[in-house]
Design a protein around this motif. Structure first.
Motif, PDB file in Angstrom:
ATOM      1  N   GLU A 124     137.369 -67.593  61.638  1.00 49.42           N
ATOM      2  CA  GLU A 124     136.681 -66.441  61.035  1.00 49.42           C
ATOM      3  C   GLU A 124     135.234 -66.785  60.696  1.00 49.42           C
ATOM      4  OE1 GLU A 124     136.475 -62.495  59.776  1.00 49.42           O
ATOM      5  OE2 GLU A 124     138.088 -63.545  60.841  1.00 49.42           O
ATOM      6  N   LEU A 125     135.036 -67.993  60.223  1.00 47.69           N
ATOM      7  CA  LEU A 125     133.678 -68.439  59.895  1.00 47.69           C
ATOM      8  C   LEU A 125     132.795 -68.439  61.140  1.00 47.69           C
ATOM      9  CD1 LEU A 125     131.836 -69.557  57.650  1.00 47.69           C
ATOM     10  CD2 LEU A 125     132.668 -71.845  58.214  1.00 47.69           C
ATOM     11  N   ALA A 126     133.358 -68.889  62.257  1.00 45.38           N
ATOM     12  CA  ALA A 126     132.588 -68.882  63.506  1.00 45.38           C
ATOM     13  C   ALA A 126     132.297 -67.456  63.961  1.00 45.38           C
ATOM     14  CB  ALA A 126     133.356 -69.638  64.590  1.00 45.38           C
ATOM     15  N   ASP A 127     133.248 -66.554  63.717  1.00 44.23           N
ATOM     16  CA  ASP A 127     133.067 -65.165  64.135  1.00 44.23           C
ATOM     17  C   ASP A 127     131.942 -64.472  63.358  1.00 44.23           C
ATOM     18  OD1 ASP A 127     135.084 -65.399  65.977  1.00 44.23           O
ATOM     19  OD2 ASP A 127     136.627 -64.459  64.711  1.00 44.23           O
ATOM     20  N   VAL A 128     131.760 -64.820  62.080  1.00 40.82           N
ATOM     21  CA  VAL A 128     130.749 -64.117  61.261  1.00 40.82           C
ATOM     22  C   VAL A 128     129.391 -64.801  61.325  1.00 40.82           C
ATOM     23  CG1 VAL A 128     132.529 -63.311  59.666  1.00 40.82           C
ATOM     24  CG2 VAL A 128     131.236 -65.382  59.107  1.00 40.82           C
ATOM     25  N   GLU A 129     129.320 -65.957  62.009  1.00 39.96           N
ATOM     26  CA  GLU A 129     128.076 -66.736  61.979  1.00 39.96           C
ATOM     27  C   GLU A 129     126.874 -65.926  62.456  1.00 39.96           C
ATOM     28  OE1 GLU A 129     126.301 -71.075  63.338  1.00 39.96           O
ATOM     29  OE2 GLU A 129     128.198 -70.370  64.183  1.00 39.96           O
ATOM     30  N   GLU A 130     127.017 -65.237  63.575  1.00 41.87           N
ATOM     31  CA  GLU A 130     125.868 -64.518  64.128  1.00 41.87           C
ATOM     32  C   GLU A 130     125.403 -63.409  63.183  1.00 41.87           C
ATOM     33  OE1 GLU A 130     124.671 -62.039  68.179  1.00 41.87           O
ATOM     34  OE2 GLU A 130     126.419 -63.384  68.168  1.00 41.87           O
ATOM     35  N   ASP A 131     126.384 -62.664  62.620  1.00 43.71           N
ATOM     36  CA  ASP A 131     126.018 -61.601  61.682  1.00 43.71           C
ATOM     37  C   ASP A 131     125.363 -62.186  60.431  1.00 43.71           C
ATOM     38  OD1 ASP A 131     127.022 -59.689  63.362  1.00 43.71           O
ATOM     39  OD2 ASP A 131     128.980 -59.574  62.381  1.00 43.71           O
ATOM     40  N   PHE A 132     125.868 -63.325  59.964  1.00 41.64           N
ATOM     41  CA  PHE A 132     125.297 -63.961  58.776  1.00 41.64           C
ATOM     42  C   PHE A 132     123.843 -64.374  59.026  1.00 41.64           C
ATOM     43  CE2 PHE A 132     124.355 -67.895  56.426  1.00 41.64           C
ATOM     44  CZ  PHE A 132     124.454 -67.417  55.126  1.00 41.64           C
ATOM     45  N   ILE A 133     123.578 -64.978  60.176  1.00 42.53           N
ATOM     46  CA  ILE A 133     122.213 -65.404  60.496  1.00 42.53           C
ATOM     47  C   ILE A 133     121.286 -64.195  60.579  1.00 42.53           C
ATOM     48  CG2 ILE A 133     120.779 -66.423  62.300  1.00 42.53           C
ATOM     49  CD1 ILE A 133     123.074 -68.369  62.864  1.00 42.53           C
ATOM     50  N   ASP A 134     121.777 -63.088  61.149  1.00 39.87           N
ATOM     51  CA  ASP A 134     120.958 -61.871  61.200  1.00 39.87           C
ATOM     52  C   ASP A 134     120.600 -61.394  59.797  1.00 39.87           C
ATOM     53  OD1 ASP A 134     121.020 -61.854  63.948  1.00 39.87           O
ATOM     54  OD2 ASP A 134     122.652 -60.377  64.107  1.00 39.87           O
ATOM     55  N   LEU A 135     121.553 -61.442  58.886  1.00 40.93           N
ATOM     56  CA  LEU A 135     121.279 -61.021  57.502  1.00 40.93           C
ATOM     57  C   LEU A 135     120.246 -61.928  56.846  1.00 40.93           C
ATOM     58  CD1 LEU A 135     124.922 -60.205  56.314  1.00 40.93           C
ATOM     59  CD2 LEU A 135     123.061 -58.566  56.627  1.00 40.93           C
ATOM     60  N   MET A 136     120.361 -63.222  57.096  1.00 39.88           N
ATOM     61  CA  MET A 136     119.391 -64.150  56.511  1.00 39.88           C
ATOM     62  C   MET A 136     117.995 -63.924  57.091  1.00 39.88           C
ATOM     63  SD  MET A 136     121.008 -65.874  54.226  1.00 39.88           S
ATOM     64  CE  MET A 136     121.963 -64.365  53.958  1.00 39.88           C
ATOM     65  N   GLU A 137     117.925 -63.645  58.377  1.00 40.57           N
ATOM     66  CA  GLU A 137     116.621 -63.401  58.998  1.00 40.57           C
ATOM     67  C   GLU A 137     115.989 -62.122  58.454  1.00 40.57           C
ATOM     68  OE1 GLU A 137     117.425 -63.517  63.169  1.00 40.57           O
ATOM     69  OE2 GLU A 137     117.273 -65.725  63.273  1.00 40.57           O
ATOM     70  N   ASP A 138     116.831 -61.133  58.140  1.00 41.49           N
ATOM     71  CA  ASP A 138     116.298 -59.922  57.494  1.00 41.49           C
ATOM     72  C   ASP A 138     115.695 -60.263  56.141  1.00 41.49           C
ATOM     73  OD1 ASP A 138     117.084 -58.376  59.622  1.00 41.49           O
ATOM     74  OD2 ASP A 138     118.938 -57.661  58.672  1.00 41.49           O
ATOM     75  N   LEU A 139     116.370 -61.133  55.395  1.00 39.36           N
ATOM     76  CA  LEU A 139     115.845 -61.533  54.081  1.00 39.36           C
ATOM     77  C   LEU A 139     114.543 -62.305  54.228  1.00 39.36           C
ATOM     78  CD1 LEU A 139     119.091 -62.696  52.208  1.00 39.36           C
ATOM     79  CD2 LEU A 139     117.789 -60.596  51.852  1.00 39.36           C
ATOM     80  N   ILE A 140     114.490 -63.170  55.234  1.00 36.64           N
ATOM     81  CA  ILE A 140     113.254 -63.932  55.475  1.00 36.64           C
ATOM     82  C   ILE A 140     112.111 -62.980  55.780  1.00 36.64           C
ATOM     83  CG2 ILE A 140     112.125 -65.574  57.024  1.00 36.64           C
ATOM     84  CD1 ILE A 140     114.931 -66.873  57.412  1.00 36.64           C
ATOM     85  N   GLY A 141     112.380 -61.961  56.602  1.00 36.09           N
ATOM     86  CA  GLY A 141     111.350 -60.981  56.913  1.00 36.09           C
ATOM     87  C   GLY A 141     110.888 -60.233  55.680  1.00 36.09           C
ATOM     88  N   ASP A 142     111.840 -59.887  54.797  1.00 33.12           N
ATOM     89  CA  ASP A 142     111.474 -59.197  53.556  1.00 33.12           C
ATOM     90  C   ASP A 142     110.589 -60.076  52.687  1.00 33.12           C
ATOM     91  OD1 ASP A 142     112.948 -57.049  54.376  1.00 33.12           O
ATOM     92  OD2 ASP A 142     114.725 -57.536  53.155  1.00 33.12           O
TER      93      ASP A 142
END
Length: 573
Positions: free
Chosen positions: A110-128
């Protein structure tokens, strides 16, 4: 909610500390410190049992909770997934993953499955964060006195040697602006009423100007120089509030310049930020702000140039900087030239000369006080500058404290240069006297003993005197025995234990990883034997060290032994 967080954090702390130790060996490529928020919010939001993890918990923690609480999204994007992978593996291998949990393979899947979505969320925060940073830059900007743009160049400067305190204090006693601030403060007297709109009446302003040697103004003309000296007097604590609408001279002010060098330097440092009073004050507030920091900007450039710059070139560079940093900079520079007889730097240089920081001829040159001052201003701005006391004025304690922060080769060079100025016996005595000043400072003690140990027989008198000091006796006994000095006391077991406690204190100060490593070097069997007796040593840090061992040592038997020893130490304290 705050109470729940505190309770959960307290419950998790020992487990996370054990995990961090485990990860260094079993998951060395992970960043175990990232796991704390994930474990905490799993405990608060999804399960009352820290050892019960479901696939839905993994998804919820990573995609719902972490975006709300993560401090460093960049680091989390790179390391959170492998860190949580290591944490779940640790729970499983240590028997802490409960039977009610999903299988470890399912959790990691499950952790591997959510990795891509998690990284996208972090990149959104970095952009903010980047957008917010851009907005802050646009709104706040820097001024001409901002040290940050020069940080790299300042860090690359050669070592700056600061003048002896005695020389600096003598220079401070001759600073004209402090004398003017004293005279103004004495004139203020023990209780002077001040007004709301203007501190002083027109008649009082004329008197005050005469006291400080400034010309009388034309009708309606402002007197910023007087108010700058008044503000300096307040900074120096020469003038103090004395009740509603009343100020008073401090009792000691009239005795300036003080006799004690330390008091003199402390006073000068209190007034150091008055350098900002040198900035041009123009009729238009916006134009005044466009030249804010001009005085500091000049000081920064002098330090970067090794202490001196040709005046015309310095003026041109600051004019260009003013125009570049603020859209009103060029207009403000022209206005300042008109107000100050053609030279916007006139008030800047007048103030810095008056505060003893520069001299002016065809070039502007930092005085020793000026160098001291700019280094302090850089330090206040958290900018790294390699500045050290002059070798000839460095005390043994200064040397030991400084050397603790230097690479080994540089520290050795400092010690060598310092000892060239002293005969070995005197150097030994000064170093051990410095080490004796604070029994809590094991690092200074070990450094002093190490250096004195290289001086051979010349250090024997100093070692013999150190035998009477409990914290130095173990070192003195050891070195005197090595030198085969007649009647030298043999080191006792307590002496050996003291040396061990000093080394543990130093390694604990370097961080938990270093501390745990130093404990591992001892080995669990010998460590258990030490814990049986070392609690008896009256060392300043013995209880603190025993407590730390009980918290971080991965061997449960050792941790329990440390807790027993801590109880004994506290019971006999």
């Amino acid at each position: 909610m705050t109470d729940r967080i505190e309770v959960a954090a307290t419950e998790l702390r020992p487990l996370l500390e054990e995990f961090i130790v485990w990860a260094r060996t079993n998951a060395p490529d992970s960043s175990p410190e990232l796991v704390g928020p994930a474990a905490l919010w799993h405990r608060i939001t999804f399960s009352s049992d820290v050892g019960t993890w479901k696939r839905a918990d993994v998804r919820g923690v990573m995609l719902e909770q972490m975006p709300k609480v993560v401090d460093d999204p960049d680091a989390a994007a790179d390391g959170m997934v492998p860190a949580l992978d290591a944490y779940l593996t640790f729970l499983s291998k240590s028997g802490r993953l409960s039977e009610r949990s999903d299988a470890l393979a399912d959790l990691l899947g499950e952790l591997a499955d959510v990795e891509e979505d998690f990284i996208d969320l972090m990149e959104d925060l970095i952009g903010d964060e980047d957008d917010e940073g851009d907005e802050d830059d646009e709104e706040e900007g820097g001024d001409l006195g901002d040290f940050e743009p020069f940080a790299d160049r300042l860090a690359e400067l050669d070592t700056i040697r600061l003048s002896p305190d005695s020389e600096l204090a003598e220079a401070v006693r001759a600073v004209p602006l402090i004398a003017k601030a004293r005279d103004l403060s004495v004139w203020v007297g023990p209780g002077r009423r001040v007004g709301d709109d203007s501190l002083l009446s027109d008649e009082e302003v004329v008197e005050a100007l005469d006291v400080v040697g400034l010309p009388k103004p034309q009708a309606g003309e402002d007197v910023p120089q007087l108010w700058n000296i008044w503000n300096l007097a307040v900074d120096l604590e020469f003038i103090e509030p004395a009740g509603d609408d009343t100020v008073s001279v401090d009792d000691d002010t009239a005795s300036w310049p003080f006799d004690d060098d330390e008091d003199v330097l402390d006073a000068w440092m209190l007034g150091l930020h008055s350098v900002d009073y040198g900035d041009p004050e123009l009729d238009d507030d916006d134009l005044t702000m466009a030249l804010a920091g001009l005085t500091r900007g000049l000081l920064i450039r002098l330090l970067l140039a090794g202490g001196a710059r040709e005046l015309d070139g310095l003026r041109r560079e600051l004019e260009e900087a003013a125009a570049e940093i603020d859209e009103l900079g060029a207009e403000a520079w022209t206005a300042a030239a008109g107000q100050y007889g053609g030279d916007p730097l006139a008030p800047v240089l007048d103030w810095l000369v008056g505060y003893g920081m520069v001299t002016v001829s065809g070039e502007v040159r930092l005085t020793p006080l000026g160098v001291e001052g700019v280094v302090h201003l850089a330090d206040d701005a958290d900018i790294e500058v390699d500045a050290r006391p002059a070798i000839e004025s460095m005390s043994a304690l200064d040397l030991l404290t400084l050397s603790a922060e230097l690479p080994e080769e540089e520290a050795d060079a400092e010690f060598a240069a310092w000892m060239e100025l002293r005969e070995p016996g005197r150097a030994a005595q000064e170093l051990l006297d410095a080490a004796a000043q604070d029994d809590n400072d094991a690092l200074v003690r070990v450094q002093a003993a190490s250096v004195v140990g290289t001086l051979g027989e010349a250090a024997v008198p100093a070692w013999q005197q150190a035998l009477s000091h409990p914290a130095l006796r173990p070192y003195a006994a050891t070195h005197l025995t090595q030198l085969q000095v007649p009647d030298a006391p043999e080191p006792t077991q307590d002496d050996t234990h003291w040396l061990i406690l000093d080394m543990w204190t130093i390694s604990a100060g370097l961080g938990r990883a270093e501390f745990v490593s130093s404990l591992r070097d001892v080995g669990p069997e010998l460590l258990n034997n030490l814990l049986e007796v070392i609690w008896k040593i009256p060392h300043a840090h013995v209880e603190e060290l025993l407590d730390l061992i009980s918290q971080v040592h991965p061997d449960k038997q050792v941790a329990k032994a440390a807790k027993r020893a801590l109880f004994k130490a506290r019971s006999t304290a």
